[in-house]
Design an enzyme around this catalytic site. Structure first.
Site, PDB file in Angstrom:
ATOM      1  N   MET A  14       0.831  -1.214   0.000  1.00 58.53           N
ATOM      2  CA  MET A  14       0.000   0.000   0.000  1.00 58.53           C
ATOM      3  C   MET A  14       0.865   1.264   0.000  1.00 58.53           C
ATOM      4  SD  MET A  14      -3.129  -0.896  -0.258  1.00 58.53           S
ATOM      5  CE  MET A  14      -4.145   0.487   0.210  1.00 58.53           C
ATOM      6  N   GLY A  15       1.862   1.295   0.897  1.00 57.53           N
ATOM      7  CA  GLY A  15       2.718   2.481   1.011  1.00 57.53           C
ATOM      8  C   GLY A  15       3.500   2.729  -0.273  1.00 57.53           C
ATOM      9  N   LYS A  76       1.092  -1.493   9.448  1.00 56.43           N
ATOM     10  CA  LYS A  76       0.084  -2.357  10.065  1.00 56.43           C
ATOM     11  C   LYS A  76      -0.566  -1.606  11.226  1.00 56.43           C
ATOM     12  CE  LYS A  76       0.143  -6.919  12.170  1.00 56.43           C
ATOM     13  NZ  LYS A  76      -1.245  -7.194  12.005  1.00 56.43           N
ATOM     14  N   SER A 129      -9.150   2.904   0.273  1.00 58.16           N
ATOM     15  CA  SER A 129      -9.694   1.643  -0.235  1.00 58.16           C
ATOM     16  C   SER A 129      -9.394   1.454  -1.711  1.00 58.16           C
ATOM     17  CB  SER A 129     -11.198   1.575  -0.028  1.00 58.16           C
ATOM     18  OG  SER A 129     -11.685   0.373  -0.587  1.00 58.16           O
ATOM     19  N   GLY A 130      -9.160   0.212  -2.070  1.00 60.51           N
ATOM     20  CA  GLY A 130      -8.907  -0.095  -3.480  1.00 60.51           C
ATOM     21  C   GLY A 130      -7.782  -1.103  -3.603  1.00 60.51           C
ATOM     22  N   LYS A 184     -14.429   4.083   6.911  1.00 56.62           N
ATOM     23  CA  LYS A 184     -13.685   3.034   6.188  1.00 56.62           C
ATOM     24  C   LYS A 184     -14.024   1.654   6.769  1.00 56.62           C
ATOM     25  CE  LYS A 184     -10.670   0.995   3.480  1.00 56.62           C
ATOM     26  NZ  LYS A 184     -10.062  -0.160   3.990  1.00 56.62           N
ATOM     27  N   HIS A 187     -17.347   0.746   5.544  1.00 53.85           N
ATOM     28  CA  HIS A 187     -17.188   0.391   4.115  1.00 53.85           C
ATOM     29  C   HIS A 187     -16.777  -1.078   4.009  1.00 53.85           C
ATOM     30  CE1 HIS A 187     -14.303  -0.498   0.914  1.00 53.85           C
ATOM     31  NE2 HIS A 187     -15.002   0.292   0.118  1.00 53.85           N
ATOM     32  N   ASN A 188     -15.809  -1.473   4.834  1.00 52.31           N
ATOM     33  CA  ASN A 188     -15.344  -2.862   4.779  1.00 52.31           C
ATOM     34  C   ASN A 188     -16.438  -3.826   5.233  1.00 52.31           C
ATOM     35  OD1 ASN A 188     -12.959  -1.579   4.148  1.00 52.31           O
ATOM     36  ND2 ASN A 188     -11.701  -2.933   5.376  1.00 52.31           N
ATOM     37  N   GLU A 191     -18.636  -4.263   2.449  1.00 56.21           N
ATOM     38  CA  GLU A 191     -17.913  -5.125   1.485  1.00 56.21           C
ATOM     39  C   GLU A 191     -18.072  -6.610   1.877  1.00 56.21           C
ATOM     40  OE1 GLU A 191     -13.781  -3.770   1.002  1.00 56.21           O
ATOM     41  OE2 GLU A 191     -13.166  -5.855   1.196  1.00 56.21           O
ATOM     42  N   LYS A 264      -9.343  -9.860   8.745  1.00 60.93           N
ATOM     43  CA  LYS A 264      -8.319  -9.125   9.499  1.00 60.93           C
ATOM     44  C   LYS A 264      -8.907  -8.310  10.637  1.00 60.93           C
ATOM     45  CE  LYS A 264      -4.422  -8.453   6.379  1.00 60.93           C
ATOM     46  NZ  LYS A 264      -3.804  -7.454   5.498  1.00 60.93           N
ATOM     47  N   ARG A 291     -17.927 -16.265   7.802  1.00 56.93           N
ATOM     48  CA  ARG A 291     -16.460 -16.446   7.719  1.00 56.93           C
ATOM     49  C   ARG A 291     -15.983 -17.269   8.911  1.00 56.93           C
ATOM     50  NH1 ARG A 291     -13.277 -11.361   5.063  1.00 56.93           N
ATOM     51  NH2 ARG A 291     -14.782 -10.873   3.448  1.00 56.93           N
TER      52      ARG A 291
HETATM   53  P1  NBP Z   1       1.011  -4.379   6.124  1.00 55.91           P
HETATM   54  O1  NBP Z   1      -0.295  -4.196   6.781  1.00 55.91           O
HETATM   55  O2  NBP Z   1       1.474  -5.752   5.791  1.00 55.91           O
HETATM   56  O3  NBP Z   1       2.137  -3.679   7.043  1.00 55.91           O
HETATM   57  C1  NBP Z   1       3.472  -3.716   6.657  1.00 55.91           C
HETATM   58  C2  NBP Z   1       4.188  -2.488   7.130  1.00 55.91           C
HETATM   59  O4  NBP Z   1       4.055  -2.357   8.558  1.00 55.91           O
HETATM   60  C3  NBP Z   1       5.672  -2.598   6.845  1.00 55.91           C
HETATM   61  O5  NBP Z   1       6.148  -1.315   6.546  1.00 55.91           O
HETATM   62  C4  NBP Z   1       6.214  -3.099   8.168  1.00 55.91           C
HETATM   63  O6  NBP Z   1       7.549  -2.794   8.387  1.00 55.91           O
HETATM   64  C5  NBP Z   1       5.385  -2.295   9.113  1.00 55.91           C
HETATM   65  N1  NBP Z   1       5.424  -2.835  10.480  1.00 55.91           N
HETATM   66  C6  NBP Z   1       4.971  -3.992  11.002  1.00 55.91           C
HETATM   67 BR1  NBP Z   1       4.161  -5.317  10.047  1.00 55.91          BR
HETATM   68  N2  NBP Z   1       5.189  -4.118  12.304  1.00 55.91           N
HETATM   69  C7  NBP Z   1       5.838  -3.005  12.640  1.00 55.91           C
HETATM   70  C8  NBP Z   1       6.322  -2.519  13.863  1.00 55.91           C
HETATM   71  N3  NBP Z   1       6.168  -3.202  14.992  1.00 55.91           N
HETATM   72  N4  NBP Z   1       6.920  -1.302  13.877  1.00 55.91           N
HETATM   73  C9  NBP Z   1       7.057  -0.613  12.744  1.00 55.91           C
HETATM   74  N5  NBP Z   1       6.597  -0.998  11.546  1.00 55.91           N
HETATM   75  C10 NBP Z   1       5.993  -2.183  11.500  1.00 55.91           C
HETATM   76  O7  NBP Z   1       1.134  -3.469   4.797  1.00 55.91           O
HETATM   77  P2  NBP Z   1       0.054  -3.114   3.691  1.00 55.91           P
HETATM   78  O8  NBP Z   1      -0.675  -4.325   3.234  1.00 55.91           O
HETATM   79  O9  NBP Z   1       0.761  -2.261   2.715  1.00 55.91           O
HETATM   80  O10 NBP Z   1      -1.025  -2.231   4.475  1.00 55.91           O
HETATM   81  C11 NBP Z   1      -0.696  -1.001   5.124  1.00 55.91           C
HETATM   82  C12 NBP Z   1      -1.951  -0.505   5.849  1.00 55.91           C
HETATM   83  O11 NBP Z   1      -2.992  -0.291   4.871  1.00 55.91           O
HETATM   84  C13 NBP Z   1      -2.522  -1.502   6.848  1.00 55.91           C
HETATM   85  O12 NBP Z   1      -3.086  -0.827   7.933  1.00 55.91           O
HETATM   86  C14 NBP Z   1      -3.614  -2.208   6.065  1.00 55.91           C
HETATM   87  O13 NBP Z   1      -4.645  -2.713   6.908  1.00 55.91           O
HETATM   88  C15 NBP Z   1      -4.132  -1.063   5.201  1.00 55.91           C
HETATM   89  N6  NBP Z   1      -4.763  -1.495   3.954  1.00 55.91           N
HETATM   90  C16 NBP Z   1      -4.261  -2.543   3.245  1.00 55.91           C
HETATM   91  C17 NBP Z   1      -4.875  -2.913   2.047  1.00 55.91           C
HETATM   92  C18 NBP Z   1      -4.321  -4.053   1.224  1.00 55.91           C
HETATM   93  O14 NBP Z   1      -4.980  -4.418   0.241  1.00 55.91           O
HETATM   94  N7  NBP Z   1      -3.162  -4.580   1.551  1.00 55.91           N
HETATM   95  C19 NBP Z   1      -5.987  -2.211   1.585  1.00 55.91           C
HETATM   96  C20 NBP Z   1      -6.468  -1.115   2.325  1.00 55.91           C
HETATM   97  C21 NBP Z   1      -5.844  -0.771   3.508  1.00 55.91           C
HETATM   98  P3  NBP Z   1       8.672  -3.915   8.090  1.00 55.91           P
HETATM   99  O15 NBP Z   1       8.847  -3.915   6.605  1.00 55.91           O
HETATM  100  O16 NBP Z   1       9.851  -3.426   8.813  1.00 55.91           O
HETATM  101  O17 NBP Z   1       8.164  -5.224   8.608  1.00 55.91           O
END
Ligand code: NBP
Length: 497
Positions: A14-15, A76, A129-130, A184, A187-188, A191, A264, A291
Site C-alpha cells: 500500500m505504502g 500495520k 480503499s482499493g 472506512k 465500508h469494509n 464489502e 483481518k 467467515r
Molecule cells: P502491512 O499491513 O502488511 O504492514 C506492513 C508495514 O508495517 C511494513 O512497513 C512493516 O515494516 C510495518 N510494520 C509492522 Br508489520 N510491524 C511493525 C512494527 N512493529 N513497527 C514498525 N513498523 C511495523 O502493509 P500493507 O498491506 O501495505 O497495508 C498497510 C496498511 O494499509 C494496513 O493498515 C492495512 O490494513 C491497510 N490497507 C491494506 C490494504 C491491502 O490491500 N493490503 C488495503 C487497504 C488498507 P517492516 O517492513 O519493517 O516489517
C-alpha cells in the site's frame, strides 16, 4: 536538493503504491520503512530515476520534508502506528501533520487525536480503499480529522484519488476525529456483506441449479453489463475469477479452493460498533459469522456426516427463471445490506458527532474502492433529494423496487434451503426488511412480557390493535408499566422513575 512535498512511512504494497501514485502526479515523496532493505529495494527498483527521497533514518526522513511536514503512515494497524507516532513527536513542530492511512480501529484514532492535539500536531485518520491496484492508480480516500489538517493535504489527496465515471474525485472531508476510520471500517463491513451475498448466489447456482463454475461466471458476467443494476467491481471480479480453469486438472480453480475465508478485523469491528450503538446490521453480521463458520472446517466435516439438510434438485425447466429471480433477489439483499451499513453510519454520526454526509460518502465510494458500484449513484441521489431519509429503504427508487420484487428474495431463500444451500446473508437481508416494515413486532411484545414476568423489567404499551404507536404521558415520555404476576388478580401499576 528540493524538499519533499510529503513523506510515506511503510514500504509494503500500500505504502509503495501510494508513494508511486503521488510521485506520478508531480509530487516529490520521501520514503521510509522500519526494515531498511525494503526502502533500498524500492529506491533501486520502481523509484529509480524518479522524484523520491529515500531515508534510512527517521531524523533524515523528517528533515527531508518541507514545512508544515506531512507524513503518511501506511503500516500495520495497532502498535506499529503508535510506535511511529511516538518516535515522530520529538522530531515534529506544531502545525505538522501525521496521517494514518492504515485500517486503524476508530477508537485508537480518537485516542491518538486526543494525544496529539495538545502537542499542536495535526492528525488525520483516513481510510484508503482499493487495495494494491487502487493505491497505485487511484483509491477512494476517506479522511477524518481537523478541517485545517485536511486543507493541508486536500490537493495531494484529490490528485491521487480515483475519479468516478463523471470525473468527480473519490475523496472528501469526512468529518472530525475518527470519522474517516469509522467510515472506512463500515465500508469494509458493507464489502463483507456484498461478498457474502454474491457467494450465496454462486452456491445457489452450483448446488440448487446444478451449474458449473464456468456457467455461473457467464451469468454473473452478464450482471456486470451495460447499465445492469448489479454492475460493480465485486461482480466483475467474481465473474473473472470464477471462469479461471484449474491449471493442473480439468475443472475450475474455484472448485479446489478451500472453503475457508479469513479476516483481518474490520468486519468484526463493524459488528462490534453496531452492537454498541444498538443498530441492527444482520446481513453484515451474517457475513462475519459465515467467515467464522468457514474457518471450522473440521467441525463442518464431522457435522456434515450427522445432519442432512435438504437436497432437492430444481427441474431444469425452471433454471432460467430462477437465474432471473436470483438477480433481483441479490439486488434487494444488497439494498437491505447498504441500508443497514448506512444506518450504522447515521447512528455513529450522532453518537460521535462526526457530522457525516451520507450522500457525499456514497458519492466517493463510486470509484476506486472495493464496493464501487453503479448503484451508489442512486444512493447518493436519494440522500441529495432527501438528506433526512429515515432509512435508505425509504427512498422511493428503492422502496418501489422492493415492494414489487421482494417475493423473489423469498423464493430464492426457499429454493436455496430446500436444496441444502445456506442463505444466511440473503435471509438476514430479507428479515431486516420484514422487521423494519413491521408496525408491531409481536416477537418483541412477547419478549417484553416475558422480561416483566421473570424479572419485573417493566413494559411500555401501544394504543391498541388499531393504534400501534407507543402511549406517552403529558410530557411526551413513554409510560412504563409492571404487572405483579405473582399476586392474585395480577394488578398492573405505572412505574414512575
Ligand atoms: P502491512 O499491513 O502488511 O504492514 C506492513 C508495514 O508495517 C511494513 O512497513 C512493516 O515494516 C510495518 N510494520 C509492522 Br508489520 N510491524 C511493525 C512494527 N512493529 N513497527 C514498525 N513498523 C511495523 O502493509 P500493507 O498491506 O501495505 O497495508 C498497510 C496498511 O494499509 C494496513 O493498515 C492495512 O490494513 C491497510 N490497507 C491494506 C490494504 C491491502 O490491500 N493490503 C488495503 C487497504 C488498507 P517492516 O517492513 O519493517 O516489517
Amino acid at each position: 536538493m528540493n524538499k519533499a512535498d510529503i513523506g510515506v512511512i511503510g514500504m509494503e504494497v500500500m505504502g509503495k503504491n501510494l508513494a508511486l501514485n503521488m510521485e506520478s502526479r508531480g509530487y516529490t515523496v520521501a520514503v521510509f520503512n522500519r526494515t531498511e532493505q525494503k526502502t533500498r529495494d524500492f529506491a533501486e527498483g520502481p523509484a529509480r530515476g524518479k522524484k523520491f527521497i529515500p531515508a534510512y533514518d527517521l531524523k533524515d526522513f523528517v528533515a527531508s520534508l518541507s514545512s508544515p511536514r506531512k507524513i503518511m503512515l501506511m503500516v500495520k494497524e495497532g502498535t506499529p502506528v503508535d510506535g511511529f507516532i511516538e518516535k515522530l513527536i520529538p522530531l515534529l513542530n506544531k502545525g505538522d501533520l501525521i496521517i494514518d492511512g492504515g485500517n486503524s480501529f476508530f477508537k485508537d484514532t480518537i485516542r491518538r487525536n486526543e494525544e496529539l492535539g495538545p502537542k499542536g500536531i495535526l492528525f488525520i485518520g483516513t481510510g484508503v480503499s482499493g487495495g494494491e491496484e487502487g493505491a497505485l492508480k487511484g483509491p477512494a480516500i476517506m479522511p477524518g480529522g481537523q478541517k485545517e489538517a485536511y486543507q493541508l493535504v486536500e490537493k495531494i489527496l484529490t490528485d491521487i484519488s480515483a475519479k468516478a465515471d463523471d470525473g468527480a474525485p473519490c475523496v472528501t472531508y469526512i468529518g472530525p476525529g475518527a470519522a474517516g476510520h469509522f467510515v472506512k471500517t463500515t465500508h469494509n463491513g458493507i464489502e463483507y456483506g456484498d461478498m457474502q451475498l454474491i457467494g450465496e448466489c454462486a452456491w445457489f447456482f452450483k448446488n440448487a441449479l446444478g451449474m458449473s463454475a464456468g456457467e455461473t461466471a457467464d451469468i454473473i458476467a452478464k450482471w456486470n453489463g451495460g447499465s445492469d443494476i448489479l454492475r460493480s467491481y465485486l461482480i466483475e471480479i467474481t465473474a473473472d475469477s470464477m471462469k479461471e480453469k484449474n491449471k493442473n486438472a480439468p475443472g475450475y480453480i474455484v472448485d479446489i479452493i478451500a472453503d475457508i475465508t479469513r479476516m483481518k478485523g474490520t468486519g468484526t469491528w463493524t459488528v462490534q460498533s453496531a452492537l454498541e450503538l444498538l443498530v441492527p446490521i444482520p446481513t453484515i453480521a451474517s457475513a462475519v459469522f459465515s467467515r467464522e463458520m468457514s474457518q471450522d472446517k473440521d467441525l463442518r466435516l464431522k457435522m456434515s456426516g450427522i445432519l442432512k439438510p435438504g437436497s432437492e434438485s430444481v427441474p431444469s425447466g425452471e433454471r432460467s427463471q430462477l437465474v432471473d429471480i436470483a438477480h433481483d433477489a441479490l439486488y434487494i439483499a444488497k439494498i437491505s445490506s447498504y441500508a443497514q451499513g448506512l444506518a450504522l453510519l447515521q447512528a455513529a454520526s450522532r453518537e460521535y458527532k462526526f457530522d457525516l454526509n451520507l450522500g457525499q460518502i456514497a458519492k466517493i465510494w463510486r470509484g476506486g474502492c472495493i464496493i464501487r458500484a453503479q448503484f451508489l449513484d442512486e444512493i447518493s441521489k436519494a440522500y441529495e433529494e432527501n438528506p433526512a431519509l429515515p432509512n435508505l429503504l425509504a427512498a422511493p427508487k428503492f422502496s418501489e423496487f422492493v415492494n414489487k420484487n421482494l417475493w423473489k428474495l423469498a423464493k430464492f431463500i426457499e429454493i436455496a434451503h430446500k436444496s441444502g444451500v445456506s442463505a444466511l446473508g440473503m435471509a438476514s437481508s430479507y428479515d431486516y426488511i420484514m422487521q423494519i416494515a413491521s408496525p408491531v413486532m409481536v416477537s418483541a411484545q412477547v419478549a417484553a412480557l416475558q422480561r416483566d414476568y421473570f424479572g419485573a423489567h417493566g413494559y411500555f404499551k401501544i394504543g391498541g390493535t388499531k393504534d400501534p404507536a407507543v402511549v406517552k404521558n403529558a410530557q411526551g415520555k413513554m409510560t412504563e408499566f409492571h404487572t405483579d404476576w405473582m399476586i392474585e388478580g395480577r394488578p398492573e401499576k405505572e412505574i414512575t422513575k
